[in-house]
Structure formats: C-alpha cells, structure tokens
Design a protein around this motif. Sequence first.
Motif, PDB file in Angstrom:
ATOM      1  N   GLY A 362       0.794  -1.225   0.000  1.00 22.49           N
ATOM      2  CA  GLY A 362       0.000   0.000   0.000  1.00 22.49           C
ATOM      3  C   GLY A 362       0.823   1.270   0.000  1.00 22.49           C
ATOM      4  O   GLY A 362       0.461   2.264  -0.615  1.00 22.49           O
ATOM      5  N   ARG A 363       1.968   1.233   0.717  1.00 22.13           N
ATOM      6  CA  ARG A 363       2.703   2.480   0.946  1.00 22.13           C
ATOM      7  C   ARG A 363       3.911   2.688   0.035  1.00 22.13           C
ATOM      8  O   ARG A 363       4.554   3.716   0.057  1.00 22.13           O
ATOM      9  CB  ARG A 363       3.142   2.542   2.405  1.00 22.13           C
ATOM     10  CG  ARG A 363       1.973   2.461   3.390  1.00 22.13           C
ATOM     11  CD  ARG A 363       2.420   2.631   4.814  1.00 22.13           C
ATOM     12  NE  ARG A 363       3.299   1.552   5.260  1.00 22.13           N
ATOM     13  CZ  ARG A 363       4.020   1.589   6.368  1.00 22.13           C
ATOM     14  NH1 ARG A 363       3.989   2.661   7.129  1.00 22.13           N
ATOM     15  NH2 ARG A 363       4.779   0.564   6.716  1.00 22.13           N
ATOM     16  N   GLY A 364       4.253   1.657  -0.747  1.00 24.93           N
ATOM     17  CA  GLY A 364       5.434   1.762  -1.618  1.00 24.93           C
ATOM     18  C   GLY A 364       6.706   1.468  -0.839  1.00 24.93           C
ATOM     19  O   GLY A 364       6.651   0.849   0.233  1.00 24.93           O
ATOM     20  N   PRO A 365       7.856   1.929  -1.331  1.00 25.14           N
ATOM     21  CA  PRO A 365       9.102   1.643  -0.614  1.00 25.14           C
ATOM     22  C   PRO A 365       9.099   2.280   0.780  1.00 25.14           C
ATOM     23  O   PRO A 365       8.770   3.445   0.926  1.00 25.14           O
ATOM     24  CB  PRO A 365      10.173   2.294  -1.499  1.00 25.14           C
ATOM     25  CG  PRO A 365       9.551   2.429  -2.842  1.00 25.14           C
ATOM     26  CD  PRO A 365       8.091   2.657  -2.595  1.00 25.14           C
ATOM     27  N   VAL A 366       9.427   1.464   1.766  1.00 26.57           N
ATOM     28  CA  VAL A 366       9.482   1.928   3.152  1.00 26.57           C
ATOM     29  C   VAL A 366      10.887   1.638   3.668  1.00 26.57           C
ATOM     30  O   VAL A 366      11.370   0.517   3.554  1.00 26.57           O
ATOM     31  CB  VAL A 366       8.463   1.159   4.033  1.00 26.57           C
ATOM     32  CG1 VAL A 366       8.519   1.642   5.468  1.00 26.57           C
ATOM     33  CG2 VAL A 366       7.063   1.303   3.473  1.00 26.57           C
ATOM     34  N   ALA A 367      11.538   2.642   4.208  1.00 30.19           N
ATOM     35  CA  ALA A 367      12.906   2.419   4.708  1.00 30.19           C
ATOM     36  C   ALA A 367      13.021   2.879   6.148  1.00 30.19           C
ATOM     37  O   ALA A 367      12.480   3.922   6.525  1.00 30.19           O
ATOM     38  CB  ALA A 367      13.904   3.183   3.843  1.00 30.19           C
ATOM     39  N   THR A 368      13.704   2.063   6.952  1.00 32.85           N
ATOM     40  CA  THR A 368      14.032   2.501   8.300  1.00 32.85           C
ATOM     41  C   THR A 368      15.447   3.037   8.236  1.00 32.85           C
ATOM     42  O   THR A 368      16.365   2.325   7.827  1.00 32.85           O
ATOM     43  CB  THR A 368      13.980   1.333   9.306  1.00 32.85           C
ATOM     44  OG1 THR A 368      12.668   0.807   9.287  1.00 32.85           O
ATOM     45  CG2 THR A 368      14.340   1.782  10.701  1.00 32.85           C
ATOM     46  N   VAL A 369      15.599   4.293   8.574  1.00 32.18           N
ATOM     47  CA  VAL A 369      16.930   4.879   8.521  1.00 32.18           C
ATOM     48  C   VAL A 369      17.334   5.362   9.907  1.00 32.18           C
ATOM     49  O   VAL A 369      16.483   5.655  10.744  1.00 32.18           O
ATOM     50  CB  VAL A 369      16.999   6.059   7.520  1.00 32.18           C
ATOM     51  CG1 VAL A 369      16.593   5.628   6.115  1.00 32.18           C
ATOM     52  CG2 VAL A 369      16.150   7.239   7.965  1.00 32.18           C
ATOM     53  N   LEU A 370      18.628   5.410  10.104  1.00 26.75           N
ATOM     54  CA  LEU A 370      19.142   5.992  11.339  1.00 26.75           C
ATOM     55  C   LEU A 370      19.760   7.332  10.961  1.00 26.75           C
ATOM     56  O   LEU A 370      20.695   7.388  10.168  1.00 26.75           O
ATOM     57  CB  LEU A 370      20.217   5.071  11.952  1.00 26.75           C
ATOM     58  CG  LEU A 370      20.913   5.644  13.177  1.00 26.75           C
ATOM     59  CD1 LEU A 370      19.997   5.633  14.386  1.00 26.75           C
ATOM     60  CD2 LEU A 370      22.188   4.859  13.489  1.00 26.75           C
ATOM     61  N   VAL A 371      19.192   8.387  11.492  1.00 32.03           N
ATOM     62  CA  VAL A 371      19.776   9.712  11.241  1.00 32.03           C
ATOM     63  C   VAL A 371      21.022   9.801  12.112  1.00 32.03           C
ATOM     64  O   VAL A 371      20.954   9.605  13.326  1.00 32.03           O
ATOM     65  CB  VAL A 371      18.783  10.848  11.614  1.00 32.03           C
ATOM     66  CG1 VAL A 371      19.414  12.209  11.385  1.00 32.03           C
ATOM     67  CG2 VAL A 371      17.496  10.709  10.823  1.00 32.03           C
ATOM     68  N   GLN A 372      22.174  10.029  11.496  1.00 30.56           N
ATOM     69  CA  GLN A 372      23.406  10.062  12.285  1.00 30.56           C
ATOM     70  C   GLN A 372      23.941  11.473  12.486  1.00 30.56           C
ATOM     71  O   GLN A 372      24.633  11.755  13.447  1.00 30.56           O
ATOM     72  CB  GLN A 372      24.456   9.163  11.626  1.00 30.56           C
ATOM     73  CG  GLN A 372      24.054   7.691  11.721  1.00 30.56           C
ATOM     74  CD  GLN A 372      25.009   6.775  10.993  1.00 30.56           C
ATOM     75  OE1 GLN A 372      24.945   6.650   9.778  1.00 30.56           O
ATOM     76  NE2 GLN A 372      25.893   6.146  11.731  1.00 30.56           N
ATOM     77  N   ASN A 373      23.642  12.324  11.534  1.00 37.82           N
ATOM     78  CA  ASN A 373      24.018  13.722  11.701  1.00 37.82           C
ATOM     79  C   ASN A 373      22.911  14.568  11.074  1.00 37.82           C
ATOM     80  O   ASN A 373      22.178  14.101  10.210  1.00 37.82           O
ATOM     81  CB  ASN A 373      25.369  13.998  11.036  1.00 37.82           C
ATOM     82  CG  ASN A 373      26.056  15.198  11.665  1.00 37.82           C
ATOM     83  OD1 ASN A 373      25.562  15.796  12.633  1.00 37.82           O
ATOM     84  ND2 ASN A 373      27.196  15.579  11.122  1.00 37.82           N
ATOM     85  N   GLY A 374      22.802  15.802  11.519  1.00 36.81           N
ATOM     86  CA  GLY A 374      21.790  16.678  10.958  1.00 36.81           C
ATOM     87  C   GLY A 374      20.386  16.334  11.430  1.00 36.81           C
ATOM     88  O   GLY A 374      20.203  15.479  12.299  1.00 36.81           O
ATOM     89  N   THR A 375      19.396  17.019  10.833  1.00 42.09           N
ATOM     90  CA  THR A 375      17.998  16.760  11.182  1.00 42.09           C
ATOM     91  C   THR A 375      17.219  16.501   9.905  1.00 42.09           C
ATOM     92  O   THR A 375      17.307  17.281   8.957  1.00 42.09           O
ATOM     93  CB  THR A 375      17.400  17.973  11.946  1.00 42.09           C
ATOM     94  OG1 THR A 375      18.141  18.138  13.156  1.00 42.09           O
ATOM     95  CG2 THR A 375      15.932  17.763  12.284  1.00 42.09           C
ATOM     96  N   LEU A 376      16.495  15.387   9.904  1.00 46.81           N
ATOM     97  CA  LEU A 376      15.690  15.018   8.742  1.00 46.81           C
ATOM     98  C   LEU A 376      14.274  15.553   8.960  1.00 46.81           C
ATOM     99  O   LEU A 376      13.693  15.371  10.033  1.00 46.81           O
ATOM    100  CB  LEU A 376      15.681  13.493   8.588  1.00 46.81           C
ATOM    101  CG  LEU A 376      15.007  12.943   7.329  1.00 46.81           C
ATOM    102  CD1 LEU A 376      15.760  13.382   6.079  1.00 46.81           C
ATOM    103  CD2 LEU A 376      14.965  11.407   7.366  1.00 46.81           C
ATOM    104  N   LYS A 377      13.756  16.233   7.920  1.00 47.00           N
ATOM    105  CA  LYS A 377      12.411  16.829   8.072  1.00 47.00           C
ATOM    106  C   LYS A 377      11.492  16.341   6.958  1.00 47.00           C
ATOM    107  O   LYS A 377      11.962  15.964   5.885  1.00 47.00           O
ATOM    108  CB  LYS A 377      12.504  18.349   7.980  1.00 47.00           C
ATOM    109  CG  LYS A 377      13.424  18.965   9.017  1.00 47.00           C
ATOM    110  CD  LYS A 377      13.397  20.486   8.879  1.00 47.00           C
ATOM    111  CE  LYS A 377      14.528  21.132   9.634  1.00 47.00           C
ATOM    112  NZ  LYS A 377      15.800  21.179   8.920  1.00 47.00           N
ATOM    113  N   ILE A 378      10.215  16.378   7.246  1.00 46.94           N
ATOM    114  CA  ILE A 378       9.222  16.061   6.206  1.00 46.94           C
ATOM    115  C   ILE A 378       9.448  17.014   5.041  1.00 46.94           C
ATOM    116  O   ILE A 378       9.687  18.204   5.237  1.00 46.94           O
ATOM    117  CB  ILE A 378       7.786  16.275   6.755  1.00 46.94           C
ATOM    118  CG1 ILE A 378       7.506  15.339   7.922  1.00 46.94           C
ATOM    119  CG2 ILE A 378       6.743  16.171   5.647  1.00 46.94           C
ATOM    120  CD1 ILE A 378       6.854  14.041   7.579  1.00 46.94           C
TER     121      ILE A 378
END
Length: 466
Positions: A362-378
């Motif tokens: 239903g949702r397409g590619p789904v990835a679990t990521v670990l943010v190691q530096n910086g900030t990930l935003k929508i």
Amino acid sequence: MSKIRVYQLAKELGISSKELIEKLSEFGVEVANHMSTLEEDEASIIMEFYDIDNKKPKDKKTSKKQNRENDETKGKEAVHEREEKKQESPKKIISIPEKIIVKDLAEKIGKSVSEVMGKLIALGVFATINQEIDFDTAEVICGDLGIFVEKEEVKEEVEFGLEQEEDKPEDLRPRPPVITVMGHVDHGKTSLLDAIRKTNVTAKEAGGITQHIGASEVEVHGNKIVFLDTPGHEAFTSMRARGAKVTDIAVLVVAADDGVMPQTKEAINHAKAANVPIIVAMNKIDKPNINPDRVKQELAENGVLIEEWGGDTICVPVSAKSGEGIENLLEMILLAAEMLELKANPKRLASGTVIEAKLDKGRGPVATVLVQNGTLKIGDSIVAGSSYGRVRAMMNDKGKAIKKAGPSTPVEILGLSDVPEAGDLFHAVREDKIARQIVEKRKLKVREENLNATARVTLEDLFKHI
Ligand code: GTP
Ligand code: MG
C-alpha cells in the motif's frame, strides 16, 4: 557484445593500439584510429594471429589428433596465460581525470611533453600541449609508454556538494548512543531487548509496547539509548562492507550456562574490526549450574579481558528472564557512551544509514533509517543508494508520525522511488534535482561496470569459436 574498440582489443592482447592498427592493415582491415570499432570476425582474425605467434614449437612426436586438441584449447590457454602475466607483474596504476590537458598528463605520468605529443601524433591525434584529451586517448598513449592509468574517481560528495564543511564546534550537541546487541544463537539477545524495553519504555504509554521498526529508543534517567534490533552480525557485515558505521557500542550477550560459542567469537571479531567498544552482558544468571568464571576465562582467551581480570571490558551479569541486572547494564551503557563524547550537529542537512527497507503493497518503498548527523524533516529531498525522493511521512519507533528527526534517531520514512539496501548511506540534499542526478550517475556506473564485465567474458567466449 559482438563489437570491440581497437584500444580495448589492444589492451586485451597486451600490445599498443598502433601495433594493432598496423597488424589490422596487414590483414586488410583498415581502421581510422584507436576508437574505431571492430566487428567480431575482424577481432577474431587478429586474436587468431596472436595465438599462432605465441604458440610454442610443437613437439615433433605429437600426433595429429593431439595437435587438433591442442589447437582447440589454445585459445583458452592464451587468455589464461595473458591473465597470469598481467597478475605476475603488478604495475603501478596512475589515476587521471576523465579529461586532461596534454602537459598535465605528461607531468602526471612523469614523461616529457614531447614524448606524449609524439605518441598522440602517431595515433593521428593533433592536439596542442594546452589542449584537453579524453581518458580513452590518454589511456592508449600511456599504454604505448608502458604506463597503466585508471579513471580518477571524482568523489560524489565533492561533485554534488554533499560534502559540507566540518561542523563548527559550537554547533555540536551531545547525541544518544547507538547500540547493537550481538551474540550466539539462543543466548538471549531478543529476550534481553524485550526486557530492556519493558523496564524502560515509559510506563505512561498506553497499550504496552509495540515495536514498529527494527530499532528502538529507551530512556534511562532522562538519557536516550538507541538499540538496533537488526541481527547483530548482519548489521556489522553489510554495513561495514559499505563503509557505514552505525554502532557506537556493542553489547555482547553470552549465556552464563553456555559460554563463548562460535558466533560469540564472530561477534567479538566484528566489534574489534569496527573498533567498537564491547560491553559483555552475561545472561541467564537465574539458571542453576552456571559457571561465570569459566565464561570470563573463555572471554579472556578470545581477547576480551574484563575489568576484574585487569582488562577494560565491563561485564554485567543479567537475567532477561527475571530482569535482574538490566538497570545496571543500561547504566554501564550510558557510562561508556559518556566516555565516547558522542556529538552531532542537528542544524545541518541530515545524513545517516539505511537500517532496513522493504516494498509495502500500500505504501510503496518503506525504509528505516538511522539519522546520524543533521535533522531530517518532512519534505526533505533525499538520496539513499540508488533511490531518491522526498520524505512524505516519518514514523518513530513507536509508530507515531513525526515531523523531524535529529541525530541518533531511527525513523521509518515513506517517499523513496525504490527500495534501498540495508547499509546504504542516505543524504538529504538541497534540491530534488541533485538527488535525481546522483542516482542517475550511480545507476550509470553500475551499468558500465556490468557492461565491462560482459565485454571481458565475451572476449573469452570468442576464443571458443576459433
Ligand atoms: P536468536 O535470535 O535465535 O539468535 O536467539 P536470541 O539470542 O535472541 O535468544 P532468545 O532471546 O530468543 O532466547 C533464547 C531462549 O533462551 C529462550 O527460550 C528464552 O526464553 C531463553 N532465555 C533468554 N534469556 C534468558 C534468561 O535470562 N534466563 C533464562 N532462564 N532463559 C533465558
Ligand atoms: Mg533473537
């Protein structure tokens, strides 16, 4: 692939392009220059000729049948001989860029400009000393001068501006430690993680603990610890193979009733190779007939010397079943993390590693990521391995939708074009366009590599028909 360029065939035969062009001409095959393409039968003639040339004098006593057999295998042998010769004399390879100015090339390879110019003219290339020549041409003339060259890799980070300046010290903030739990089968890794989550996932959370992604965060006295649930070995091998380092500390689970086993040893080796500190969790201490001293002895024999034995590895006796020692283990993890002074810059564009990924119907590619530096935003444009896209939605380890994720945060993301591989690095980039360009370039590189591999095989296949 049935066609081959002159310079490629010359390289395969270990001769200069000039020599090959002359030889082709003798056989009535006229070509314009080293970049000309040869048909399969044209290439075969030359290959046959060089085989005959290289053939040792036949033993007079050899029967005709044997000769025929020899002839059948000669092609293959010739390829192998050449391959062996190539391997016998390892030559120095000089890296040059995709396009290079004639005089810079001369300097790089340590030859005079006139020598380089001479070779160029012989090839029919009339360039001035300040003119640029492409890699293929440079490779041919260097080959003629007995020098091996390879294409200099322009670092992607430089090309696409992924490499940002070093973080300023004032931008650095402490970040939670990332822990991998490793150990032999059935020694209690999963039980231990369950016990940790039970003890520490804030009790106020209604409905118990549901683990949504392959990583979890726990809080101990206001300090966060991130656990990666990916099977320890996999995390280490696949990620290290890609140059990613995700784990700050390895918790080595050893069952007190079983001791050091093959996978315990493997885990020790992985942690040591990655230069990651180890904390031993001696599990199942609730069991009768255990022998902790024997386990410690075995650990010492495998290069893990615990503190009470004069080493610097902490060993915490625990029971995932009764919960005994779990608090202590978490404290020790925090203490060890404190010593590492882990810091990151939450202000920059995010980068990190893909922990796991899948295609969801239903949702397409789904990835679990670990943010190691910086900030990930929508809404961020990201590139991960050979997939790219915009972060459409983010979920934390409890399955809760979040808008941004700072350093050491595991998150599930939606919005990628493809399913990346575990261990792929990801980067947030300034524009969608950059992400797309990077991926296109990466895919092209893979295609080129595959094509080269096919070309080599086809050449060997050619011999089979001679
Ligand atoms: P794999 O994922 O297969 O490598 O195993 P694991 O290391 O995750 O072990 P797991 O947590 O599945 O535990 C294996 C068995 O040991 C289970 O039957 C657990 O109930 C039992 N076990 C784990 N920890 C303890 C403990 O502290 N005490 C006792 N008595 N049993 C334990
Ligand atoms: Mg398990």
